[in-house]
Design a protein around this motif. Structure first.
Motif, mmCIF file in Angstrom:
data_model
loop_
_atom_site.group_PDB
_atom_site.id
_atom_site.type_symbol
_atom_site.label_atom_id
_atom_site.label_comp_id
_atom_site.label_asym_id
_atom_site.label_seq_id
_atom_site.Cartn_x
_atom_site.Cartn_y
_atom_site.Cartn_z
ATOM 1 N N GLU A 145 0.831 -1.209 0.000
ATOM 2 C CA GLU A 145 0.000 0.000 0.000
ATOM 3 C C GLU A 145 0.865 1.258 0.000
ATOM 4 N N ALA A 165 2.250 1.741 -3.481
ATOM 5 C CA ALA A 165 1.199 2.213 -4.381
ATOM 6 C C ALA A 165 0.847 3.673 -4.121
ATOM 7 N N THR A 166 0.646 4.032 -2.875
ATOM 8 C CA THR A 166 0.245 5.399 -2.547
ATOM 9 C C THR A 166 1.357 6.390 -2.863
ATOM 10 N N TYR A 226 -1.604 -1.706 -5.136
ATOM 11 C CA TYR A 226 -2.900 -1.817 -4.467
ATOM 12 C C TYR A 226 -3.477 -3.223 -4.600
ATOM 13 N N ALA A 283 -1.707 -5.174 -2.021
ATOM 14 C CA ALA A 283 -2.120 -4.699 -0.698
ATOM 15 C C ALA A 283 -3.460 -5.305 -0.290
ATOM 16 N N PHE A 284 -4.426 -5.257 -1.183
ATOM 17 C CA PHE A 284 -5.746 -5.805 -0.846
ATOM 18 C C PHE A 284 -5.722 -7.330 -0.758
#
Length: 109
Positions: A13, A16-17, A39, A42-43
């Motif tokens: 995450e 990605a962010t 992401y 992350a998910f």
């Protein structure tokens, strides 16, 4: 083992962010790909964590750690500064994550 998956979810995450800024509105291919893949991972890893941890606890840990690490990445990579109130807010987030993990019975020990 759930904390290994949580760590992988947080790292994905954060990548990605942090890449969102470099993606420049998804006009740059490599940073945009990092956002989408990051992401996705992350998910995925967060969903595996939810097999063991309650959703509220997992989300608090995931988002709290992500906020802190993204703020640090913004400072290191993009030179973004934080004032005293920002640092205090981050300290409170860290305190909350520690309380959840060390004192709450909702977390897996």
């Amino acid at each position: 083992m759930p904390y290994i998956y949580m760590l992988l979810a947080v790292i994905s995450e954060v990548i990605a962010t942090t890449s969102l800024k470099a993606a420049d509105g998804f006009t740059k291919a490599v940073p945009s790909a990092l956002v989408v893949v990051g992401y996705g991972f992350a998910f995925y890893f967060l969903s595996i964590t939810l097999r063991t941890l309650p959703v509220g606890t997992a989300y608090a840990i995931w988002s709290g750690c992500g906020i802190i690490l993204v703020a640090i990445a913004g400072w290191l990579i993009y030179g973004q500064k934080m004032d005293l109130w920002g640092v205090l807010g981050m300290a409170l987030i860290i305190a909350g994550v520690l309380i959840l993990n060390l004192m709450s019975k909702t977390s897996v020990h």
